[in-house]
Each structure stands twice: as structure tokens, then as C-alpha cells.
Design a protein around this motif. Structure first.
Motif, PDB file in Angstrom:
ATOM      1  N   SER A  21       3.730  -4.180   7.636  1.00  0.00           N
ATOM      2  CA  SER A  21       2.797  -3.869   8.720  1.00  0.00           C
ATOM      3  C   SER A  21       3.355  -2.707   9.523  1.00  0.00           C
ATOM      4  O   SER A  21       4.573  -2.622   9.741  1.00  0.00           O
ATOM      5  CB  SER A  21       2.596  -5.090   9.629  1.00  0.00           C
ATOM      6  N   TYR A  22       2.454  -1.810   9.937  1.00  0.00           N
ATOM      7  CA  TYR A  22       2.870  -0.634  10.699  1.00  0.00           C
ATOM      8  C   TYR A  22       1.971  -0.476  11.925  1.00  0.00           C
ATOM      9  O   TYR A  22       0.765  -0.712  11.851  1.00  0.00           O
ATOM     10  CB  TYR A  22       2.738   0.638   9.852  1.00  0.00           C
ATOM     11  N   ILE A  29       0.118  -2.314   4.866  1.00  0.00           N
ATOM     12  CA  ILE A  29       0.327  -1.294   3.843  1.00  0.00           C
ATOM     13  C   ILE A  29       0.977  -1.925   2.626  1.00  0.00           C
ATOM     14  O   ILE A  29       1.992  -2.613   2.730  1.00  0.00           O
ATOM     15  CB  ILE A  29       1.218  -0.152   4.371  1.00  0.00           C
ATOM     16  N   THR A  30       0.363  -1.672   1.473  1.00  0.00           N
ATOM     17  CA  THR A  30       0.867  -2.193   0.213  1.00  0.00           C
ATOM     18  C   THR A  30       1.107  -1.043  -0.745  1.00  0.00           C
ATOM     19  O   THR A  30       0.300  -0.114  -0.829  1.00  0.00           O
ATOM     20  CB  THR A  30      -0.137  -3.185  -0.417  1.00  0.00           C
ATOM     21  N   GLN A  40       7.704   4.275  -2.316  1.00  0.00           N
ATOM     22  CA  GLN A  40       6.720   4.995  -1.508  1.00  0.00           C
ATOM     23  C   GLN A  40       6.706   4.480  -0.070  1.00  0.00           C
ATOM     24  O   GLN A  40       6.665   5.265   0.888  1.00  0.00           O
ATOM     25  CB  GLN A  40       5.323   4.853  -2.131  1.00  0.00           C
ATOM     26  N   ILE A  41       6.736   3.174   0.088  1.00  0.00           N
ATOM     27  CA  ILE A  41       6.723   2.602   1.439  1.00  0.00           C
ATOM     28  C   ILE A  41       7.963   3.017   2.217  1.00  0.00           C
ATOM     29  O   ILE A  41       7.905   3.256   3.425  1.00  0.00           O
ATOM     30  CB  ILE A  41       6.584   1.068   1.355  1.00  0.00           C
ATOM     31  N   ASN A  42       9.073   3.144   1.527  1.00  0.00           N
ATOM     32  CA  ASN A  42      10.307   3.573   2.203  1.00  0.00           C
ATOM     33  C   ASN A  42      10.217   5.006   2.716  1.00  0.00           C
ATOM     34  O   ASN A  42      11.020   5.417   3.560  1.00  0.00           O
ATOM     35  CB  ASN A  42      11.502   3.435   1.260  1.00  0.00           C
ATOM     36  N   THR A  92      -4.822  -1.136   4.700  1.00  0.00           N
ATOM     37  CA  THR A  92      -5.890  -2.053   5.092  1.00  0.00           C
ATOM     38  C   THR A  92      -5.802  -2.302   6.604  1.00  0.00           C
ATOM     39  O   THR A  92      -4.767  -2.758   7.079  1.00  0.00           O
ATOM     40  CB  THR A  92      -5.764  -3.391   4.352  1.00  0.00           C
ATOM     41  N   PRO A  93      -6.863  -1.975   7.358  1.00  0.00           N
ATOM     42  CA  PRO A  93      -8.099  -1.307   6.928  1.00  0.00           C
ATOM     43  C   PRO A  93      -7.868   0.177   6.685  1.00  0.00           C
ATOM     44  O   PRO A  93      -6.844   0.724   7.104  1.00  0.00           O
ATOM     45  CB  PRO A  93      -9.031  -1.540   8.124  1.00  0.00           C
TER      46      PRO A  93
END
Length: 260
Positions: A82-83, A112-113, A118-120, A160-161
């Protein structure tokens, strides 16, 4: 592949397939597209791979080839975080003399998935609000949400969203209404004189309290050097000349009449 455990990037959304065989069968297959194209990743682990495109459901009387025949994919452990959401907009698009308040969104945090690598990379998650040039009124609009890295490049993740409703209040700054003072500019002959008139008698002036306190009227210089008889000009109000931030309206029409 196990989509609950892994996240795949790099593959194209579509591939091209070339069909050959009986004409009627090719036409029917192209129209119905009752087959599927896939890449089997079930036996692959984390990392980059080149895999062959396969099909299921094509009639045995058809020959086919894919373009491309192979694709490159990157498999990474799936990660969901979550961000907090920030709102971004171009402050330079707010009209001179107006001020923007705090932008608010109906979404405070997003999920965020994506692949863990990529998330890092994510540095910020922003809703990009489109503010039109010279905006003078509050904006309530839907904004696309993006995940950005430290260099402001978009990160390939699922958000999302995907959008947020954003409100940006825009209001006039310190202002007061003052009369317009028209002055002829460009007279080279002492015998020349002009009558200057405008339907706009007063304008709203924006500035600091100190700037506004010094003003009792708005000075408008009108170039008369090219006027032979009568002419109407659209004159831009000069904020530097009057030492203020701006005006509403920015322009006034001035009728210039040469006095014989």
C-alpha cells in the motif's frame, strides 16, 4: 503459471498469427477467433526467460506461424503493498493573481501489485491532475494514478484503484477593483493629441497587500504612433508597469481618436 505467487512482465499484449489452408476455413477462423494463444510458464522459475508461443483450438487443416515466434518474459515473486497517494499538477498553469489551495483526492492510499523488483523501484505514487492553462476557477476532475521511480519514470505495476477524483480549489489572491487610467504613448509631435476611451472603466487588480495599497488606479499605456484617424486596439494590461501580479481582465479594448 501460479499468478498468486508470481508476477510476469515483458510479454506483449498481442501477437500476430499467419494462417494458411483452405480459404473458407481461414476466413472463418479469422472472423471467429475461436482459439487461444498462450505461453506456458508453469515449469519456469524466477528470472528472465525466452519462451515459445503456442496455440490451442486451431483446426488441424490449418498451418500457422506466429510473429514473434518467441517472447521474453521476466518472472518475479508477486508482491502487494500500500502506498499513500500524492496529487501533482502544473502550478504554472494557475492564472496570475490567483492562488491554488490544497489539492485533495477521494483516495488516500492505493494498493499496488507487481513484480518485487518493480515495486522496489517505486519512489512515489501520484494522481496527475490536468490543470488548463490560465486556470481561474476550482477544478474537480478524475486523474490517472501512476507509480513513479526516482527519475519520474512510470513503473510497470498494477494500481488499485487506477484513478482518483481530485479537487483543486483556485481562488483570487489579494485584490481590489481600481479605475483605468489611459495614457497615450508614442507621440513625437507636440501638436499631436489623441482621445482615448474604453468601455472598461475598472478592472480587478491582484497583488500583495503592499502592492495594492500603493495603487489608486491602473496605468494603461496606449501606443498611438500608427493611428492616422480612428483605431481600436486590444491592449494588454502591464503588471510590471503597475508593479502588481495580474489583472482581470488581462486585456481591454481602447478606442483611439486623433484630434485634428
Amino acid at each position: 503459471m501460479n499468478s498468486n505467487k508470481y508476477f510476469v512482465t515483458g510479454y506483449p499484449e498481442k501477437v500476430k498469427i499467419h494462417l494458411s489452408g483452405p480459404s473458407a476455413l481461414v476466413t472463418t477462423t479469422a472472423n471467429t477467433q475461436n482459439f487461444k494463444v498462450y505461453a506456458d510458464l508453469s515449469k519456469l522459475g524466477v528470472g528472465s526467460h525466452t519462451v515459445r508461443i503456442q496455440q490451442e483450438g486451431l483446426n488441424n487443416d490449418l498451418r500457422y506461424r506466429f510473429e514473434p515466434a518467441k517472447i521474453k518474459v521476466n518472472i518475479q515473486p508477486r508482491k502487494t503493498v500500500s502506498y499513500p497517494l500524492q496529487v501533482k499538477y502544473s502550478k504554472g498553469n494557475v492564472a496570475s493573481g490567483y492562488q491554488a489551495g490544497n489539492a485533495t483526492a477521494d483516495v488516500k492510499t492505493v494498493k499496488i501489485t507487481g513484480a518485487s523488483d518493480q515495486i522496489n523501484r517505486i519512489h512515489s505514487v501520484v494522481a496527475q491532475l490536468n490543470v488548463p492553462q490560465n486556470a481561474k476557477s476550482s477544478i474537480n476532475s478524475q486523474a490517472i494514478i501512476e507509480a513513479l521511480d526516482a527519475d519520474q519514470n512510470t513503473v510497470n505495476v498494477v494500481i488499485t484503484p487506477a484513478t482518483a477524483d481530485v479537487t483543486l480549489p483556485i481562488t483570487p489572491g489579494n485584490s481590489k477593483e481600481l479605475p483605468v487610467k489611459l495614457e497615450a504613448k508614442g507621440i513625437t509631435d507636440d501638436n499631436e493629441s489623441f482621445t482615448l476611451t474604453s468601455a472598461t472603466k475598472r478592472v480587478r487588480v491582484f497583488g500583495t497587500k503592499a502592492q495594492l495599497k500603493k495603487l489608486s488606479s491602473v496605468e494603461v499605456e496606449v501606443d498611438t504612433s500608427d493611428v492616422k484617424n480612428t483605431k481600436t486596439k486590444k491592449i494588454e494590461l502591464d503588471s510590471k508597469l503597475n508593479d502588481v501580479k495580474g489583472f482581470d481582465p488581462d486585456y481591454i479594448n481602447v478606442k483611439i481618436t486623433r484630434n485634428n
